[in-house]
Design a protein around this motif. Sequence first.
Motif, PDB file in Angstrom:
ATOM      1  N   HIS A   1      -6.048  -2.586  -8.020  1.00 27.29           N
ATOM      2  CA  HIS A   1      -6.400  -1.979  -6.743  1.00 27.29           C
ATOM      3  C   HIS A   1      -6.861  -0.550  -6.939  1.00 27.29           C
ATOM      4  O   HIS A   1      -6.572   0.073  -7.965  1.00 27.29           O
TER       5      HIS A   1
ATOM      6  N   ASN B   1      -4.118   2.361   4.375  1.00 28.04           N
ATOM      7  CA  ASN B   1      -2.910   2.691   3.623  1.00 28.04           C
ATOM      8  C   ASN B   1      -1.721   2.817   4.580  1.00 28.04           C
ATOM      9  O   ASN B   1      -1.808   3.510   5.597  1.00 28.04           O
ATOM     10  N   ASP B   2      -0.635   2.111   4.274  1.00 26.97           N
ATOM     11  CA  ASP B   2       0.554   2.142   5.138  1.00 26.97           C
ATOM     12  C   ASP B   2       1.238   3.509   5.088  1.00 26.97           C
ATOM     13  O   ASP B   2       2.084   3.799   5.931  1.00 26.97           O
TER      14      ASP B   2
ATOM     15  N   VAL C   1      -6.710   1.198   1.061  1.00 27.87           N
ATOM     16  CA  VAL C   1      -6.384   0.609  -0.232  1.00 27.87           C
ATOM     17  C   VAL C   1      -7.292  -0.613  -0.407  1.00 27.87           C
ATOM     18  O   VAL C   1      -7.477  -1.391   0.536  1.00 27.87           O
TER      19      VAL C   1
ATOM     20  N   ASN D   1      -6.029   4.712  -9.815  1.00 30.07           N
ATOM     21  CA  ASN D   1      -5.041   5.032 -10.843  1.00 30.07           C
ATOM     22  C   ASN D   1      -4.675   3.711 -11.488  1.00 30.07           C
ATOM     23  O   ASN D   1      -4.220   2.803 -10.799  1.00 30.07           O
TER      24      ASN D   1
ATOM     25  N   GLY E   1       0.617   6.944 -12.794  1.00 27.33           N
ATOM     26  CA  GLY E   1       1.270   7.010 -11.490  1.00 27.33           C
ATOM     27  C   GLY E   1       0.927   5.861 -10.565  1.00 27.33           C
ATOM     28  O   GLY E   1       1.268   5.912  -9.374  1.00 27.33           O
ATOM     29  N   ALA E   2       0.221   4.836 -11.072  1.00 25.95           N
ATOM     30  CA  ALA E   2      -0.071   3.684 -10.219  1.00 25.95           C
ATOM     31  C   ALA E   2       1.257   3.064  -9.777  1.00 25.95           C
ATOM     32  O   ALA E   2       2.175   2.885 -10.574  1.00 25.95           O
TER      33      ALA E   2
HETATM   34  P1  H2U Z   1      -1.631   3.761  -6.376  1.00 24.52           P
HETATM   35  O1  H2U Z   1      -3.113   3.557  -6.425  1.00 24.52           O
HETATM   36  O2  H2U Z   1      -1.267   5.115  -6.890  1.00 24.52           O
HETATM   37  O3  H2U Z   1      -0.897   2.651  -7.047  1.00 24.52           O
HETATM   38  O4  H2U Z   1      -1.227   3.736  -4.850  1.00 24.52           O
HETATM   39  C1  H2U Z   1      -1.283   2.565  -4.075  1.00 24.52           C
HETATM   40  C2  H2U Z   1      -1.308   2.909  -2.609  1.00 24.52           C
HETATM   41  O5  H2U Z   1      -0.985   1.745  -1.875  1.00 24.52           O
HETATM   42  C3  H2U Z   1      -0.330   3.995  -2.223  1.00 24.52           C
HETATM   43  O6  H2U Z   1      -1.058   5.066  -1.660  1.00 24.52           O
HETATM   44  C4  H2U Z   1      -0.241   2.097  -0.746  1.00 24.52           C
HETATM   45  C5  H2U Z   1       0.558   3.330  -1.177  1.00 24.52           C
HETATM   46  O7  H2U Z   1       0.802   4.170  -0.088  1.00 24.52           O
HETATM   47  N1  H2U Z   1       0.592   0.990  -0.333  1.00 24.52           N
HETATM   48  C6  H2U Z   1       0.539   0.542   0.965  1.00 24.52           C
HETATM   49  O8  H2U Z   1      -0.206   1.095   1.773  1.00 24.52           O
HETATM   50  N2  H2U Z   1       1.301  -0.516   1.330  1.00 24.52           N
HETATM   51  C7  H2U Z   1       2.161  -1.154   0.503  1.00 24.52           C
HETATM   52  O9  H2U Z   1       2.827  -2.076   0.908  1.00 24.52           O
HETATM   53  C8  H2U Z   1       2.275  -0.738  -0.902  1.00 24.52           C
HETATM   54  C9  H2U Z   1       1.445   0.397  -1.336  1.00 24.52           C
END
Ligand code: H2U
Length: 343
Positions: free
Chosen positions: A166, A75-76, A106, A153, A159-160
């Motif tokens: 994903h 996750n970024d 992710v 989510n 909240g997605a």
């Molecule tokens: P949701 O499952 O709530 O949609 O969250 C998606 C996750 O994806 C979120 O924690 C990460 C967000 O930080 N994300 C990235 O790591 N890089 C991206 O470019 C977009 C989203």
Amino acid sequence: MDVWRGNPHRRLNVLTGEYVLVSPHRAMRPWLGQVDAAPGTIRPPYDPSCSLCPGNERAGGARNPDYAGTFLFDNDFSALLPGVVSERWERENLLVAETERGVCRVLCYSPRHDLTLGEMETGAIRKVVDVWGDEYAELGALPGIRHVQIFENCGAMMGASNPHPHGQIWAEEKIPNEPAKEAACQLRHREERHSCLLCDYLDLETRENERIVWKNESFTALVPFWAVWPFEVMLVARPHRGSLPELSSSERDDLAEILRRILRAYDKVFDAPFPYSMGFHQKPTGGQDHPEWHLHAHFYPPLLRSTTIRKFMVGYEMLAQPQRDITPESSAERLRELAAKES
Ligand code: H2U
Ligand code: ZN
């Protein structure tokens, strides 16, 4: 049970030790309510502005590969970080804080921007199941990691951040609140009755046959007796398993099949798509046996009467305890009918 059907009562969640207030006299049947039009957004299979689509740049600057199946990345904007130095801080045991180390990933289920997990083919869902199992094993084997939370989510209402199919995986040092409550109840049951809580519960639900939605060889989907959300579902492994890596190949196929079945039934309750949060509860990682732990997944969808009328956890729920109007039995009946329909 019949006398209870029309009377306010509270039900015990034996998995957490908490109660839910059920008020069936307020609404015996959920689907008599008005059905609003679906939001109805048509999505393209590839969206150049989506940070999860193949070949696109993510928010953190990295570029996604041109992936064809699943795609996993750190996750970024991770909520947990691996390098934190362990510390505990307290003042008179009234102010207590401790550092928490972990890893957040992710998982893109498919390169197709326009699909949901439930809309994917069973074979493709099976590949997601395999990655979930591998990640539980890999992250759970990292030093100090005790809990791996796989969750999703789905839908803006939950909240997605992105409609691209994903989910997320958060691995951490300490067992968080919800699995900790379940751990305590499962352990107590095992100590008192020398058997597994969810094995016993599943056996009873199978005999009662009122809240079962669907079952195959390896998994049963049911609306738990203590369900809080209107169409809440719990997916329970039929043989005693503590985690996804313990599943055989055919059990993984069965998990993919029942996931597809539940999610497709959900999409038929009102007009699709049906938002939800879901996730797996598995035994703690770190090498110990934990025979009391039984693999299961929870599905928490917020919709109550239409694509726009949702259940809110406010007022009494925030200050006292969860409450529901429609009975778990009527929700199960509705979901059972929909699950039986071929899609
Ligand atoms: P949701 O499952 O709530 O949609 O969250 C998606 C996750 O994806 C979120 O924690 C990460 C967000 O930080 N994300 C990235 O790591 N890089 C991206 O470019 C977009 C989203
Ligand atoms: Zn996308």
